[in-house]
Design an enzyme around this catalytic site. Sequence first.
Site, PDB file in Angstrom:
ATOM      1  CB  VAL A  39      -3.574   4.862  -5.724  1.00  0.00           C
ATOM      2  CG1 VAL A  39      -3.370   5.741  -6.923  1.00  0.00           C
ATOM      3  CG2 VAL A  39      -2.389   4.915  -4.795  1.00  0.00           C
ATOM      4  CG  ASP A  40      -6.714  10.953  -6.369  1.00  0.00           C
ATOM      5  OD1 ASP A  40      -6.046  11.580  -5.537  1.00  0.00           O
ATOM      6  OD2 ASP A  40      -7.418  11.494  -7.245  1.00  0.00           O
ATOM      7  CB  SER A  62      -3.014   4.735 -16.668  1.00  0.00           C
ATOM      8  OG  SER A  62      -3.129   6.124 -16.879  1.00  0.00           O
ATOM      9  CB  THR A  63      -2.779  -0.359 -14.340  1.00  0.00           C
ATOM     10  OG1 THR A  63      -2.504  -0.238 -12.932  1.00  0.00           O
ATOM     11  CG2 THR A  63      -1.529  -0.063 -15.136  1.00  0.00           C
ATOM     12  N   GLY A  64      -5.787   1.158 -13.209  1.00  0.00           N
ATOM     13  CA  GLY A  64      -7.013   0.855 -12.467  1.00  0.00           C
ATOM     14  C   GLY A  64      -8.214   1.373 -13.231  1.00  0.00           C
ATOM     15  CB  VAL A  65     -10.468   4.239 -12.469  1.00  0.00           C
ATOM     16  CG1 VAL A  65     -11.622   4.961 -13.134  1.00  0.00           C
ATOM     17  CG2 VAL A  65     -10.852   3.853 -11.054  1.00  0.00           C
ATOM     18  CE1 TYR A  66      -9.190   8.320 -15.087  1.00  0.00           C
ATOM     19  CE2 TYR A  66      -6.941   9.051 -15.395  1.00  0.00           C
ATOM     20  CZ  TYR A  66      -8.238   9.319 -15.016  1.00  0.00           C
ATOM     21  OH  TYR A  66      -8.584  10.581 -14.597  1.00  0.00           O
ATOM     22  CG  ASN A  73      -9.407  13.361 -11.037  1.00  0.00           C
ATOM     23  OD1 ASN A  73      -9.418  14.585 -10.918  1.00  0.00           O
ATOM     24  ND2 ASN A  73      -9.970  12.561 -10.150  1.00  0.00           N
ATOM     25  CG  ASP A 102      -1.767   1.185   1.376  1.00  0.00           C
ATOM     26  OD1 ASP A 102      -1.549   2.183   0.650  1.00  0.00           O
ATOM     27  OD2 ASP A 102      -2.688   1.146   2.210  1.00  0.00           O
TER      28      ASP A 102
HETATM   29  N1  AR6 Z   1      -1.306   1.508  -3.040  1.00  0.00           N
HETATM   30  C1  AR6 Z   1      -0.761   1.103  -4.214  1.00  0.00           C
HETATM   31  N2  AR6 Z   1      -1.473   0.904  -5.333  1.00  0.00           N
HETATM   32  C2  AR6 Z   1      -2.813   1.109  -5.268  1.00  0.00           C
HETATM   33  C3  AR6 Z   1      -3.463   1.521  -4.080  1.00  0.00           C
HETATM   34  C4  AR6 Z   1      -2.648   1.726  -2.927  1.00  0.00           C
HETATM   35  N3  AR6 Z   1      -3.160   2.133  -1.755  1.00  0.00           N
HETATM   36  N4  AR6 Z   1      -4.801   1.639  -4.348  1.00  0.00           N
HETATM   37  C5  AR6 Z   1      -4.976   1.284  -5.636  1.00  0.00           C
HETATM   38  N5  AR6 Z   1      -3.779   0.959  -6.184  1.00  0.00           N
HETATM   39  P1  AR6 Z   1      -6.291   3.822  -9.915  1.00  0.00           P
HETATM   40  P2  AR6 Z   1      -5.844   5.179 -12.489  1.00  0.00           P
HETATM   41  C6  AR6 Z   1      -3.470   0.537  -7.570  1.00  0.00           C
HETATM   42  O1  AR6 Z   1      -7.661   3.435 -10.319  1.00  0.00           O
HETATM   43  O2  AR6 Z   1      -6.106   3.936 -13.233  1.00  0.00           O
HETATM   44  C7  AR6 Z   1      -8.981   7.782  -9.348  1.00  0.00           C
HETATM   45  O3  AR6 Z   1     -10.341   7.874  -9.049  1.00  0.00           O
HETATM   46  C8  AR6 Z   1      -4.589  -0.079  -8.380  1.00  0.00           C
HETATM   47  O4  AR6 Z   1      -4.700  -1.464  -8.080  1.00  0.00           O
HETATM   48  O5  AR6 Z   1      -6.068   4.326  -8.524  1.00  0.00           O
HETATM   49  O6  AR6 Z   1      -4.650   6.009 -12.879  1.00  0.00           O
HETATM   50  C9  AR6 Z   1      -8.385   9.123  -9.766  1.00  0.00           C
HETATM   51  O7  AR6 Z   1      -8.980  10.204  -9.087  1.00  0.00           O
HETATM   52  C10 AR6 Z   1      -4.076   0.151  -9.798  1.00  0.00           C
HETATM   53  O8  AR6 Z   1      -3.188  -0.873 -10.195  1.00  0.00           O
HETATM   54  O9  AR6 Z   1      -5.674   4.971 -10.888  1.00  0.00           O
HETATM   55  C11 AR6 Z   1      -8.668   9.152 -11.229  1.00  0.00           C
HETATM   56  O10 AR6 Z   1      -9.956   9.634 -11.491  1.00  0.00           O
HETATM   57  C12 AR6 Z   1      -3.287   1.450  -9.692  1.00  0.00           C
HETATM   58  O11 AR6 Z   1      -3.149   1.712  -8.295  1.00  0.00           O
HETATM   59  C13 AR6 Z   1      -8.557   7.719 -11.649  1.00  0.00           C
HETATM   60  O12 AR6 Z   1      -8.830   6.944 -10.484  1.00  0.00           O
HETATM   61  C14 AR6 Z   1      -3.958   2.641 -10.342  1.00  0.00           C
HETATM   62  O13 AR6 Z   1      -5.359   2.558 -10.174  1.00  0.00           O
HETATM   63  C15 AR6 Z   1      -7.166   7.372 -12.113  1.00  0.00           C
HETATM   64  O14 AR6 Z   1      -7.153   6.050 -12.594  1.00  0.00           O
END
Ligand code: AR6
Length: 188
Positions: free
Chosen positions: A38-39, A128-132, A29, A15
């Site tokens: 993560v944000d 970018s590998t989550g929501v994006y 974002n 984490d």
């Molecule tokens: N520690 C490490 N990695 C994490 C954690 C954590 N605590 N939480 C999630 N991840 P994402 P994006 C991983 O969706 O795709 C937000 O709403 C997760 O498993 O956080 O860049 C922003 O405000 C994934 O592999 O970011 C934007 O609107 C990675 O972090 C949007 O999401 C990124 O997932 C950005 O989307």
Amino acid sequence: MSQFYDGRLIATVGDITEFEVDAIVNAANSSLLGGGGVDGAIHRRGGPAILEECKQLRRHSLPKGLPSGRAVITRAGKLPARYVIHTVGPVWQDGRHGEDDYLEACYRNSLDLAAGHAAATVAFPAISTGVYGFPKDRAARIAFAAIGEYLYRNTVPRSVYCVFFSPDDYQTFVDEVSAILQAIEEQE
Ligand code: AR6
């Protein structure tokens, strides 16, 4: 945990909000006003000081928000890190809308900002590998190349952590990197 580039790149599971490094990177974002993933975790654990600084940035220098590929830095509130570097990854469409270049820019610009603040240790999430929706294997190759290029040319940061939230994501990264390193070895 795995190490690459003479031990200067460390891939691990965890984490990112718990990392005691000089700077952690936030996959934000354009609004810089928070979100999920993560944000959300960074703002929750870091407390309101981070959001306050983000709002100041919006008011003074970024009225339209932070464009994809760019990065800004704030302090880290109650987090163990000293700074949070906020960067905006590309939303995955089909790979033909410059997504690779934007993702590469996120890593490069975040590292530049870290270096400018004398951050010796920096931790990245998989931007970018989550929501994006950016494909994780492709993102791993870009992250590895972008960080490697930066470390090769610069002595600061000294160490970069790639922090994966799940063991599966970590394994994808390690597999991709192993394939890249093997291909290089075969060429030599
Ligand atoms: N520690 C490490 N990695 C994490 C954690 C954590 N605590 N939480 C999630 N991840 P994402 P994006 C991983 O969706 O795709 C937000 O709403 C997760 O498993 O956080 O860049 C922003 O405000 C994934 O592999 O970011 C934007 O609107 C990675 O972090 C949007 O999401 C990124 O997932 C950005 O989307």
